[in-house]
Write a protein that holds these residues in place. Structure first.
Motif, PDB file in Angstrom:
ATOM      1  N   SER A 175      84.184   1.413  34.551  1.00 19.80           N
ATOM      2  CA  SER A 175      82.899   2.515  34.815  1.00 19.80           C
ATOM      3  C   SER A 175      82.877   3.793  34.556  1.00 19.80           C
ATOM      4  CB  SER A 175      82.296   2.213  36.294  1.00 19.80           C
ATOM      5  OG  SER A 175      83.354   3.204  37.280  1.00 19.80           O
ATOM      6  N   ARG A 176      81.961   3.992  34.434  1.00 20.97           N
ATOM      7  CA  ARG A 176      81.398   5.745  33.610  1.00 20.97           C
ATOM      8  C   ARG A 176      80.686   6.134  34.318  1.00 20.97           C
ATOM      9  NH1 ARG A 176      83.430   6.254  28.003  1.00 20.97           N
ATOM     10  NH2 ARG A 176      81.515   7.114  27.669  1.00 20.97           N
ATOM     11  N   ARG A 177      80.415   7.432  35.043  1.00 20.95           N
ATOM     12  CA  ARG A 177      79.493   8.223  35.391  1.00 20.95           C
ATOM     13  C   ARG A 177      78.382   8.729  34.561  1.00 20.95           C
ATOM     14  NH1 ARG A 177      77.824  13.554  35.017  1.00 20.95           N
ATOM     15  NH2 ARG A 177      76.686  14.427  37.264  1.00 20.95           N
ATOM     16  N   GLY A 178      77.322   8.242  35.304  1.00 21.22           N
ATOM     17  CA  GLY A 178      76.040   8.326  34.093  1.00 21.22           C
ATOM     18  C   GLY A 178      75.620   6.722  33.766  1.00 21.22           C
ATOM     19  N   ASP A 179      76.385   6.091  32.972  1.00 21.20           N
ATOM     20  CA  ASP A 179      76.507   5.096  32.381  1.00 21.20           C
ATOM     21  C   ASP A 179      77.164   3.447  33.107  1.00 21.20           C
ATOM     22  OD1 ASP A 179      76.707   6.106  30.243  1.00 21.20           O
ATOM     23  OD2 ASP A 179      78.232   6.376  29.704  1.00 21.20           O
ATOM     24  N   SER A 180      76.664   4.015  34.705  1.00 17.47           N
ATOM     25  CA  SER A 180      77.174   2.512  35.777  1.00 17.47           C
ATOM     26  C   SER A 180      77.057   3.733  36.770  1.00 17.47           C
ATOM     27  CB  SER A 180      78.647   2.795  35.718  1.00 17.47           C
ATOM     28  OG  SER A 180      79.284   2.233  34.144  1.00 17.47           O
ATOM     29  N   LEU A 181      76.313   2.558  37.743  1.00 19.68           N
ATOM     30  CA  LEU A 181      75.557   3.036  39.069  1.00 19.68           C
ATOM     31  C   LEU A 181      76.248   1.808  39.963  1.00 19.68           C
ATOM     32  CD1 LEU A 181      73.694   3.103  41.003  1.00 19.68           C
ATOM     33  CD2 LEU A 181      72.088   0.909  40.434  1.00 19.68           C
ATOM     34  N   MET A 182      77.267   2.383  40.804  1.00 23.62           N
ATOM     35  CA  MET A 182      78.135   1.897  41.743  1.00 23.62           C
ATOM     36  C   MET A 182      78.157   1.909  43.108  1.00 23.62           C
ATOM     37  SD  MET A 182      80.779   3.324  39.583  1.00 23.62           S
ATOM     38  CE  MET A 182      79.995   4.927  39.081  1.00 23.62           C
ATOM     39  N   PHE A 183      77.445   1.649  43.956  1.00 23.16           N
ATOM     40  CA  PHE A 183      77.072   1.172  45.030  1.00 23.16           C
ATOM     41  C   PHE A 183      77.633   0.489  46.018  1.00 23.16           C
ATOM     42  CE2 PHE A 183      73.529  -0.815  44.277  1.00 23.16           C
ATOM     43  CZ  PHE A 183      73.250  -1.113  45.168  1.00 23.16           C
ATOM     44  N   SER A 184      77.716   1.164  47.731  1.00 18.87           N
ATOM     45  CA  SER A 184      78.067  -0.037  48.549  1.00 18.87           C
ATOM     46  C   SER A 184      77.106  -0.060  49.699  1.00 18.87           C
ATOM     47  CB  SER A 184      79.998   0.198  48.800  1.00 18.87           C
ATOM     48  OG  SER A 184      80.487  -0.492  48.231  1.00 18.87           O
ATOM     49  N   LEU A 185      76.162  -1.144  50.266  1.00 20.48           N
ATOM     50  CA  LEU A 185      75.964  -1.244  51.375  1.00 20.48           C
ATOM     51  C   LEU A 185      76.461  -1.657  52.266  1.00 20.48           C
ATOM     52  CD1 LEU A 185      73.653  -0.820  52.696  1.00 20.48           C
ATOM     53  CD2 LEU A 185      72.569  -2.820  51.945  1.00 20.48           C
ATOM     54  N   GLY A 186      76.832  -1.145  53.579  1.00 25.64           N
ATOM     55  CA  GLY A 186      77.477  -1.960  54.758  1.00 25.64           C
ATOM     56  C   GLY A 186      76.935  -1.106  55.916  1.00 25.64           C
ATOM     57  N   LEU A 187      77.030  -2.574  57.014  1.00 32.94           N
ATOM     58  CA  LEU A 187      76.123  -2.843  57.929  1.00 32.94           C
ATOM     59  C   LEU A 187      76.287  -3.754  58.812  1.00 32.94           C
ATOM     60  CD1 LEU A 187      72.546  -5.093  57.274  1.00 32.94           C
ATOM     61  CD2 LEU A 187      74.581  -4.724  55.392  1.00 32.94           C
ATOM     62  N   PRO A 188      76.563  -3.505  59.905  1.00 32.20           N
ATOM     63  CA  PRO A 188      76.705  -4.670  60.593  1.00 32.20           C
ATOM     64  C   PRO A 188      75.956  -6.030  60.765  1.00 32.20           C
ATOM     65  CG  PRO A 188      76.133  -3.144  62.007  1.00 32.20           C
ATOM     66  CD  PRO A 188      75.572  -3.088  60.880  1.00 32.20           C
ATOM     67  N   LEU A 189      76.301  -7.386  60.726  1.00 35.32           N
ATOM     68  CA  LEU A 189      76.145  -8.155  60.918  1.00 35.32           C
ATOM     69  C   LEU A 189      76.440  -9.514  61.110  1.00 35.32           C
ATOM     70  CD1 LEU A 189      72.440  -8.737  58.864  1.00 35.32           C
ATOM     71  CD2 LEU A 189      74.441 -10.276  57.697  1.00 35.32           C
ATOM     72  N   ALA A 190      75.549  -9.666  61.824  1.00 34.84           N
ATOM     73  CA  ALA A 190      76.380 -11.720  62.796  1.00 34.84           C
ATOM     74  C   ALA A 190      75.224 -12.833  62.236  1.00 34.84           C
ATOM     75  CB  ALA A 190      75.901 -11.121  63.537  1.00 34.84           C
ATOM     76  N   PRO A 191      75.512 -13.300  60.601  1.00 33.72           N
ATOM     77  CA  PRO A 191      74.541 -14.802  60.369  1.00 33.72           C
ATOM     78  C   PRO A 191      74.976 -15.784  60.690  1.00 33.72           C
ATOM     79  CG  PRO A 191      75.432 -13.902  58.897  1.00 33.72           C
ATOM     80  CD  PRO A 191      75.612 -12.590  59.760  1.00 33.72           C
ATOM     81  N   ALA A 192      74.485 -16.759  61.141  1.00 33.40           N
ATOM     82  CA  ALA A 192      75.059 -17.750  61.724  1.00 33.40           C
ATOM     83  C   ALA A 192      76.018 -18.896  60.792  1.00 33.40           C
ATOM     84  CB  ALA A 192      74.048 -19.224  62.142  1.00 33.40           C
ATOM     85  N   ASP A 193      75.475 -18.402  59.261  1.00 32.75           N
ATOM     86  CA  ASP A 193      76.676 -18.978  58.204  1.00 32.75           C
ATOM     87  C   ASP A 193      76.318 -18.213  57.078  1.00 32.75           C
ATOM     88  OD1 ASP A 193      77.681 -20.528  56.848  1.00 32.75           O
ATOM     89  OD2 ASP A 193      76.117 -22.322  56.682  1.00 32.75           O
ATOM     90  N   TRP A 194      77.610 -17.863  56.902  1.00 30.76           N
ATOM     91  CA  TRP A 194      77.892 -17.003  55.284  1.00 30.76           C
ATOM     92  C   TRP A 194      77.876 -17.585  54.493  1.00 30.76           C
ATOM     93  CZ3 TRP A 194      78.555 -11.478  57.064  1.00 30.76           C
ATOM     94  CH2 TRP A 194      78.727 -11.275  57.595  1.00 30.76           C
ATOM     95  N   SER A 195      78.105 -18.688  54.094  1.00 27.38           N
ATOM     96  CA  SER A 195      77.572 -18.882  53.182  1.00 27.38           C
ATOM     97  C   SER A 195      76.265 -19.282  52.182  1.00 27.38           C
ATOM     98  CB  SER A 195      77.493 -21.194  53.069  1.00 27.38           C
ATOM     99  OG  SER A 195      78.346 -21.489  53.687  1.00 27.38           O
ATOM    100  N   GLY A 196      76.350 -18.542  51.102  1.00 26.40           N
ATOM    101  CA  GLY A 196      75.784 -18.107  49.271  1.00 26.40           C
ATOM    102  C   GLY A 196      75.143 -16.479  50.045  1.00 26.40           C
TER     103      GLY A 196
END
Length: 296
Positions: free
Chosen positions: A81-102
């Motif tokens: 990655s390069r500053r301004g040439d790339s978008l880099m982010f992470s989203l964190g949140l509590p989650l509890a789905p019945a199935d994580w598949s997909g």
């Protein structure tokens, strides 16, 4: 000595607009932008787990980095990655789905739809670039010159104190990473592409504002309904459909879309198999066939 990053013009991130759009859906949600870090996914994992003198942080958080020194992709691959040439982010949140598949596919669908909407019934010009999805976590850009890798998704989870925490990392090339900056090993199977090929006026902050509110809604829908409602939307962007593919475990065959659990369906010499392993990569070895239909 002044860091080279400090001498560059500031990037104006739409943190407040994103917070206003997402906070009603995610109580306690915050947005943070860092000039540089090793990896946004790694940082959210550290914060969730806590450290001596620092309690765990399980709250929903969008962490954006202008530059990453150790960006990660799937199977331990590095992300250039390069500053301004790339978008880099992470989203964190509590989650509890019945199935994580997909889940990674649902994330890819949301990101692609935000950046390149598909209007039902609207004919698409053959020369217009569009964003496709390569199972299980890549975004590809189709252009008149051929296919280019636009971005990738890294989904990780952590558990602690009876809570499951989801971390979704997204990396998007706004402008193509120069070939000279790519590692000699572990390179993508297609050359890098940039989002500005699709929309010349779209920069990293603008792309972030398009992506994040819709992504939160998509993740919440996935938690409630699973992958099945996303299946047809993935099919509309599936770049492997009807193509000969090679898997890293030695399997060869023809890809025929994904099942309702997000598994890749591959017709091999021994019949139809469903690929679900996170340790397997797949690459196309031929262009898509015309009018192909999956065997029974």
């Amino acid at each position: 000595m002044t860091s080279p990053l400090h001498s560059l013009p500031p990037i104006r991130w739409p943190a407040e607009a994103i917070w206003e759009a997402v906070a009603p859906e995610l109580p306690g949600f915050t947005v943070e932008v860092l000039p540089e870090i090793d990896s946004t996914n790694s940082e959210l994992m550290r914060r969730f787990k806590g450290a001596p003198g620092r309690p765990p942080q399980p709250e929903p958080l969008l962490l954006v980095a202008e530059q990453q020194s150790a960006g990660r992709g799937r199977l331990g691959r590095s992300w250039q990655s390069r500053r301004g040439d790339s978008l880099m982010f992470s989203l964190g949140l509590p989650l509890a789905p019945a199935d994580w598949s997909g889940l990674s596919l649902a994330v890819g669908i949301s990101v692609a739809d935000s950046l390149d909407p598909l209007d039902a019934g609207q004919a698409r010009h053959a020369a217009r670039p569009r964003i496709g999805l390569k199972w299980p976590n890549d975004l590809w850009l189709s252009t008149p010159e051929g296919e280019r890798k636009l971005g990738g998704i890294l989904v990780e989870t952590a558990s602690g104190d009876g809570l499951r925490y989801l971390i979704i990392g997204v990396g998007i090339n706004i402008r193509p990473v120069p070939l000279a900056d790519l590692p000699l090993t572990g390179a993508a199977p297609v050359p890098p592409g940039g989002l500005q090929t699709l929309d010349a006026g779209l920069d990293a902050p603008g792309a972030l504002l398009r992506i994040v509110p819709a992504l939160v809604q998509a993740v919440q829908a996935f938690a409630q309904f699973g992958f099945e409602p996303f299946q047809a939307r993935f099919a509309a962007r599936d770049v492997l459909a009807n193509r000969a593919v090679q898997l890293t475990d030695g399997t060869q065959g023809t890809a025929y879309g994904v099942a309702d659990n997000g598994a890749l369906r591959v017709h091999t010499a021994g019949g139809m198999v469903e690929v679900t392993s996170a340790e397997v990569s797949v690459r196309p070895v031929a262009p898509p066939s015309v009018g192909g239909a999956p065997p029974c």
